[in-house]
Scaffold this motif. Structure first.
Motif, mmCIF file in Angstrom:
data_model
loop_
_atom_site.group_PDB
_atom_site.id
_atom_site.type_symbol
_atom_site.label_atom_id
_atom_site.label_comp_id
_atom_site.label_asym_id
_atom_site.label_seq_id
_atom_site.Cartn_x
_atom_site.Cartn_y
_atom_site.Cartn_z
ATOM 1 N N ASP A 159 0.839 -1.203 0.000
ATOM 2 C CA ASP A 159 0.000 0.000 0.000
ATOM 3 C C ASP A 159 0.874 1.253 0.000
ATOM 4 N N VAL A 160 1.955 1.209 0.783
ATOM 5 C CA VAL A 160 2.886 2.326 0.851
ATOM 6 C C VAL A 160 3.564 2.536 -0.500
ATOM 7 N N LEU A 161 3.995 1.442 -1.133
ATOM 8 C CA LEU A 161 4.643 1.558 -2.447
ATOM 9 C C LEU A 161 3.696 2.201 -3.463
ATOM 10 N N THR A 162 2.437 1.806 -3.449
ATOM 11 C CA THR A 162 1.443 2.405 -4.344
ATOM 12 C C THR A 162 1.358 3.911 -4.132
ATOM 13 N N GLY A 163 1.355 4.327 -2.870
ATOM 14 C CA GLY A 163 1.292 5.752 -2.564
ATOM 15 C C GLY A 163 2.514 6.510 -3.062
ATOM 16 N N ILE A 164 3.691 5.916 -2.881
ATOM 17 C CA ILE A 164 4.916 6.582 -3.341
ATOM 18 C C ILE A 164 4.899 6.741 -4.859
ATOM 19 N N ILE A 165 4.540 5.682 -5.560
ATOM 20 C CA ILE A 165 4.508 5.752 -7.034
ATOM 21 C C ILE A 165 3.508 6.824 -7.484
ATOM 22 N N THR A 166 2.329 6.832 -6.862
ATOM 23 C CA THR A 166 1.297 7.808 -7.233
ATOM 24 C C THR A 166 1.790 9.232 -6.985
ATOM 25 N N GLY A 167 2.446 9.435 -5.854
ATOM 26 C CA GLY A 167 2.973 10.754 -5.518
ATOM 27 C C GLY A 167 4.028 11.227 -6.497
ATOM 28 N N LEU A 168 4.916 10.327 -6.909
ATOM 29 C CA LEU A 168 5.965 10.701 -7.861
ATOM 30 C C LEU A 168 5.394 10.941 -9.258
ATOM 31 N N LEU A 169 4.410 10.143 -9.654
ATOM 32 C CA LEU A 169 3.721 10.380 -10.928
ATOM 33 C C LEU A 169 3.094 11.776 -10.941
ATOM 34 N N ALA A 170 2.471 12.136 -9.829
ATOM 35 C CA ALA A 170 1.803 13.440 -9.743
ATOM 36 C C ALA A 170 2.802 14.582 -9.841
ATOM 37 N N GLN A 171 4.055 14.322 -9.461
ATOM 38 C CA GLN A 171 5.090 15.352 -9.527
ATOM 39 C C GLN A 171 5.716 15.471 -10.916
ATOM 40 N N GLY A 172 5.241 14.665 -11.849
ATOM 41 C CA GLY A 172 5.677 14.830 -13.230
ATOM 42 C C GLY A 172 6.690 13.825 -13.734
#
Length: 285
Positions: A221-234
């Protein structure tokens, strides 16, 4: 199978983008996590907090109503939008257009949730990460992948991968089936394990960080959040996946002398993310 490219610190630094001094939350990206059901709101807490701690400017969690107070108390920095139904997600209605979305942690597989996911996929244009129950729903409805944005990231552990691609008799067959699946559906597969591999069509990458401490509830779940956050940053999807698995593993490497293998939890991954970024940037920890 050709030798995978190793995801090392030197490799990551070729595309890593530290925030500029002039940045503000409005240009650091807005991520959405669609997660949780009755008894599994913790998955929404973990994925949303991880997205925020990855450097994302804004995070909104879309959850069932039963998780509203939990989320507001657990992570006051994260905004919350709730489903009309109390115990599970039945109608995904986002009031914003985010830069990236992660869906799946703890959402369950209720028929109404499956229907809501299909409608969401038909409407969504944002870069996407799918994990956990999102993958289990997908494994029963593989035609839905036609609605994916290109380079959608799927993050299965081995059992979830087997549900998607079928079983295999050897490592070579597992990789070939995953490559074929990635090509056919134009998706990036984060094959979670020891070590974790990333498959993007013919390209294979192997992570070099992490240890057995990561084998703990909520780690994905944490890994999913990190990936989503980095995607959102471009970050490009492949870059976001590589940087995320590297940082995710690095937290366990940094924490191990303090926590040991047994007492390391998914919350510790989030807690040590800051130190992982500092280590990546060569600063003292």
């Amino acid at each position: 199978m050709k030798a995978p490219v190793l995801i090392t610190k030197h490799y990551i630094l070729k595309f890593y983008k530290p925030p500029t001094p002039e940045t503000h939350k409005g240009i650091q990206g807005h991520a959405v996590t669609i997660a949780g059901s009755y008894g599994k709101i913790g998955a929404a807490v973990l994925s949303s907090k991880a997205a925020l701690k990855s450097g994302c400017g804004l995070v909104t969690a879309f959850i069932p109503k039963c998780g509203y107070q939990i989320m507001q108390v657990a992570i006051p920095e994260v905004m919350v939008v709730t489903d009309e139904y109390s115990n599970s997600i039945t109608n995904i209605n986002l009031p914003i257009v985010p830069q990236a979305i992660g869906i799946g942690p703890g959402i369950g597989q209720e028929p109404a949730t499956q229907k809501a996911m299909l409608q969401f996929l038909k409407n969504n244009k944002a870069p996407l990460v799918i994990d956990a129950d999102g993958l289990n729903i997908l494994s029963q409805n593989q035609s839905w992948m036609e609605f994916f944005p290109e380079k959608t990231i799927l993050t299965p552990h081995l059992k979830e991968l087997e549900r998607l691609i079928g079983n295999w008799n050897s490592d070579a067959e597992k990789f070939q089936k995953t490559i074929d699946f990635s090509k056919k559906n134009k998706v990036i597969i984060v094959m979670k394990g020891a070590p974790t591999f990333i498959i993007n069509q013919n390209k294979i990458f192997q992570n070099t960080t992490g240890n057995a401490a990561l084998a703990t509830a909520g780690s994905g779940d944490v890994l999913t959040g990190i990936i989503t956050g980095l995607l959102a940053q471009g970050y490009e999807p492949e870059q976001a996946a590589k940087l995320s698995v590297y940082l995710h593993g690095l937290t366990a490497d940094i924490a191990l002398p303090e926590t040991g293998y047994q007492s390391f939890t998914a919350s510790d991954i989030i807690q040590y993310l800051g130190k992982a970024f500092l280590k990546l940037e060569n600063q003292s920890i």
